[in-house]
Design a protein around this motif. Structure first.
Motif, PDB file in Angstrom:
ATOM      1  N   THR A  39      -4.658 -63.959 -14.882  1.00  0.00           N
ATOM      2  CA  THR A  39      -4.125 -65.093 -15.613  1.00  0.00           C
ATOM      3  C   THR A  39      -5.075 -65.542 -16.928  1.00  0.00           C
ATOM      4  N   LEU A  40      -6.350 -65.307 -16.793  1.00  0.00           N
ATOM      5  CA  LEU A  40      -7.306 -65.501 -17.854  1.00  0.00           C
ATOM      6  C   LEU A  40      -7.121 -64.548 -19.005  1.00  0.00           C
ATOM      7  N   GLY A  41      -6.678 -63.529 -18.409  1.00  0.00           N
ATOM      8  CA  GLY A  41      -6.660 -62.131 -19.675  1.00  0.00           C
ATOM      9  C   GLY A  41      -5.503 -62.572 -20.512  1.00  0.00           C
ATOM     10  N   GLN A  42      -4.600 -63.289 -20.154  1.00  0.00           N
ATOM     11  CA  GLN A  42      -3.247 -63.711 -20.659  1.00  0.00           C
ATOM     12  C   GLN A  42      -3.753 -64.973 -21.752  1.00  0.00           C
ATOM     13  N   VAL A  43      -5.061 -65.395 -21.746  1.00  0.00           N
ATOM     14  CA  VAL A  43      -5.298 -66.606 -22.682  1.00  0.00           C
ATOM     15  C   VAL A  43      -6.704 -66.455 -23.706  1.00  0.00           C
ATOM     16  N   VAL A  44      -7.646 -65.689 -23.077  1.00  0.00           N
ATOM     17  CA  VAL A  44      -8.802 -65.426 -23.798  1.00  0.00           C
ATOM     18  C   VAL A  44      -9.007 -63.991 -24.308  1.00  0.00           C
ATOM     19  N   ASP A  45     -10.040 -64.009 -25.086  1.00  0.00           N
ATOM     20  CA  ASP A  45     -10.256 -62.622 -25.487  1.00  0.00           C
ATOM     21  C   ASP A  45     -11.130 -61.615 -24.720  1.00  0.00           C
ATOM     22  N   VAL A  46     -12.085 -62.292 -24.104  1.00  0.00           N
ATOM     23  CA  VAL A  46     -13.138 -61.808 -23.246  1.00  0.00           C
ATOM     24  C   VAL A  46     -13.189 -62.337 -21.920  1.00  0.00           C
ATOM     25  N   VAL A  47     -13.483 -61.326 -20.645  1.00  0.00           N
ATOM     26  CA  VAL A  47     -13.513 -62.174 -19.560  1.00  0.00           C
ATOM     27  C   VAL A  47     -14.878 -61.550 -19.132  1.00  0.00           C
ATOM     28  N   VAL A  48     -15.900 -62.301 -18.307  1.00  0.00           N
ATOM     29  CA  VAL A  48     -16.963 -61.902 -17.862  1.00  0.00           C
ATOM     30  C   VAL A  48     -16.887 -62.327 -16.256  1.00  0.00           C
ATOM     31  N   VAL A  49     -16.916 -61.638 -15.605  1.00  0.00           N
ATOM     32  CA  VAL A  49     -17.003 -61.903 -14.030  1.00  0.00           C
ATOM     33  C   VAL A  49     -18.390 -61.593 -13.472  1.00  0.00           C
ATOM     34  N   ALA A  50     -18.918 -62.663 -12.805  1.00  0.00           N
ATOM     35  CA  ALA A  50     -20.128 -62.333 -11.935  1.00  0.00           C
ATOM     36  C   ALA A  50     -19.744 -61.973 -10.500  1.00  0.00           C
ATOM     37  N   ALA A  51     -20.068 -60.712 -10.139  1.00  0.00           N
ATOM     38  CA  ALA A  51     -19.494 -60.022  -9.085  1.00  0.00           C
ATOM     39  C   ALA A  51     -20.424 -60.294  -7.869  1.00  0.00           C
ATOM     40  N   PRO A  52     -19.997 -60.081  -6.630  1.00  0.00           N
ATOM     41  CA  PRO A  52     -20.945 -60.347  -5.422  1.00  0.00           C
ATOM     42  C   PRO A  52     -22.095 -59.357  -5.671  1.00  0.00           C
ATOM     43  N   VAL A  58     -20.668 -54.126  -8.832  1.00  0.00           N
ATOM     44  CA  VAL A  58     -20.413 -54.276 -10.171  1.00  0.00           C
ATOM     45  C   VAL A  58     -19.343 -53.200 -10.530  1.00  0.00           C
ATOM     46  N   ASP A  59     -19.710 -51.928 -10.066  1.00  0.00           N
ATOM     47  CA  ASP A  59     -18.770 -50.715 -10.415  1.00  0.00           C
ATOM     48  C   ASP A  59     -17.335 -51.069  -9.750  1.00  0.00           C
ATOM     49  N   ASP A  60     -17.526 -51.567  -8.470  1.00  0.00           N
ATOM     50  CA  ASP A  60     -16.095 -51.706  -7.636  1.00  0.00           C
ATOM     51  C   ASP A  60     -15.400 -52.578  -8.428  1.00  0.00           C
ATOM     52  N   LEU A  74     -13.205 -56.656 -20.799  1.00  0.00           N
ATOM     53  CA  LEU A  74     -13.994 -57.192 -19.521  1.00  0.00           C
ATOM     54  C   LEU A  74     -15.246 -56.640 -19.326  1.00  0.00           C
ATOM     55  N   VAL A  75     -16.133 -57.413 -18.885  1.00  0.00           N
ATOM     56  CA  VAL A  75     -17.500 -57.436 -18.746  1.00  0.00           C
ATOM     57  C   VAL A  75     -17.929 -57.741 -17.231  1.00  0.00           C
ATOM     58  N   VAL A  76     -18.418 -56.850 -16.562  1.00  0.00           N
ATOM     59  CA  VAL A  76     -18.778 -57.397 -15.165  1.00  0.00           C
ATOM     60  C   VAL A  76     -20.389 -57.459 -14.922  1.00  0.00           C
ATOM     61  N   VAL A  77     -20.889 -58.419 -14.460  1.00  0.00           N
ATOM     62  CA  VAL A  77     -22.328 -58.352 -14.241  1.00  0.00           C
ATOM     63  C   VAL A  77     -22.558 -58.884 -12.503  1.00  0.00           C
ATOM     64  N   ALA A  78     -23.657 -58.536 -12.141  1.00  0.00           N
ATOM     65  CA  ALA A  78     -24.077 -58.922 -10.862  1.00  0.00           C
ATOM     66  C   ALA A  78     -24.339 -60.443 -10.751  1.00  0.00           C
ATOM     67  N   GLY A  79     -23.574 -61.032  -9.756  1.00  0.00           N
ATOM     68  CA  GLY A  79     -23.899 -62.546  -9.543  1.00  0.00           C
ATOM     69  C   GLY A  79     -25.319 -62.902  -8.946  1.00  0.00           C
TER      70      GLY A  79
END
Ligand code: CTP
Ligand code: MG
Length: 230
Positions: A39-52, A58-60, A74-79
């Protein structure tokens, strides 16, 4: 300047019960996080996720979400150990050209795109911080340590707050960096902005933006998803 969504998704989901990190629990066969990010990918330019914060997460999560973000980056970081720490880590990974930030719980998988757009619109109209909220429908009472009622609270001035919450980037960064912010266990980001003395604008929330917290919420989410698909 671009818009971004920060998605804290590193919680354990203790109240949902056994079954792995909540953001990866399934709704209609797909992880809660996938629904939220799509849903967010339809609205914003960048999505940054804090993964478990599990090894390899992070890779998964990157592999899981890459096909789901549409044209967004898409950017994924460790939460981190707390929601606040997870948001802070995601903020640190924001590209330099992002000026407006939504913060959205992975645990609110069915929050509509229209809600995110209305929060962004309020930011564009000049607000520094914007939160979606609904009137409280239950009667609310204050109790003492012995569970004896002290008073009935006037619910007409109360609001139940949701995400996505929207902020000018500088405001959100300042709020998270403010002295003493570390020591707080803020359950939302607007709470940190309030401490700066800045106004937080409320816009109408959505019933479908409810948070999956306990097992019954997942039952409701399945029903809402099925009704949408019908
Ligand atoms: N969250 C996070 N990092 C943490 C804790 C929470 O990114 N250390 C995220 C959750 O993944 C969720 C959102 O913050 O998307 C809201 O938190 P909550 O509903 O409390 O989720 P959990 O902490 O996973 O659930 P519980 O409190 O029942 O363990
Ligand atoms: Mg929690």
């Amino acid at each position: 300047m671009r818009t971004a969504a920060v998605v804290p998704a590193a919680g354990r989901g203790e109240r949902l019960g056994p079954g792995g990190p909540k953001a990866l629990r399934l709704l209609a066969g797909r992880p809660l996080l996938v629904h939220a990010v799509q849903t967010l990918g339809q609205v914003v330019d960048v999505v940054v996720v804090a993964a478990p914060p599990d090894p390899g997460a992070v890779d998964d999560v990157t592999a899981l979400l890459a096909p789901e973000v549409g044209t967004a980056q898409l950017v994924v970081v460790a939460g981190g150990a707390t929601r606040q720490e997870s948001v802070r880590r995601a903020l640190a990974a924001l590209p330099a050209d992002v000026a407006s930030v939504l913060v959205h719980d992975a645990a609110r998988p069915l929050a509509p795109a229209a809600l995110a757009r209305s929060v962004l619109a309020a930011l564009e109209a000049g607000a520094h911080a914007v939160i979606p909220a609904l009137p409280v429908t239950d009667t609310v009472k204050r109790v003492d340590a012995d569970e004896v009622v002290v008073e009935t609270v006037d619910r007409s001035v109360l609001r139940a707050v949701q995400t996505p919450q929207g902020f000018r980037r500088v405001v959100l960064e300042q709020a998270h960096a403010a002295p003493g912010a570390d020591a707080l266990e803020a359950t939302d980001d607007a709470g940190l902005v309030e401490r700066l003395g800045l106004p937080v604008q409320v816009v109408p929330g959505s019933e479908e933006a409810f948070k999956v917290t306990r097992p019954l919420d997942l039952v409701l989410a399945e029903a809402v998803h099925a009704a949408r698909a019908a």
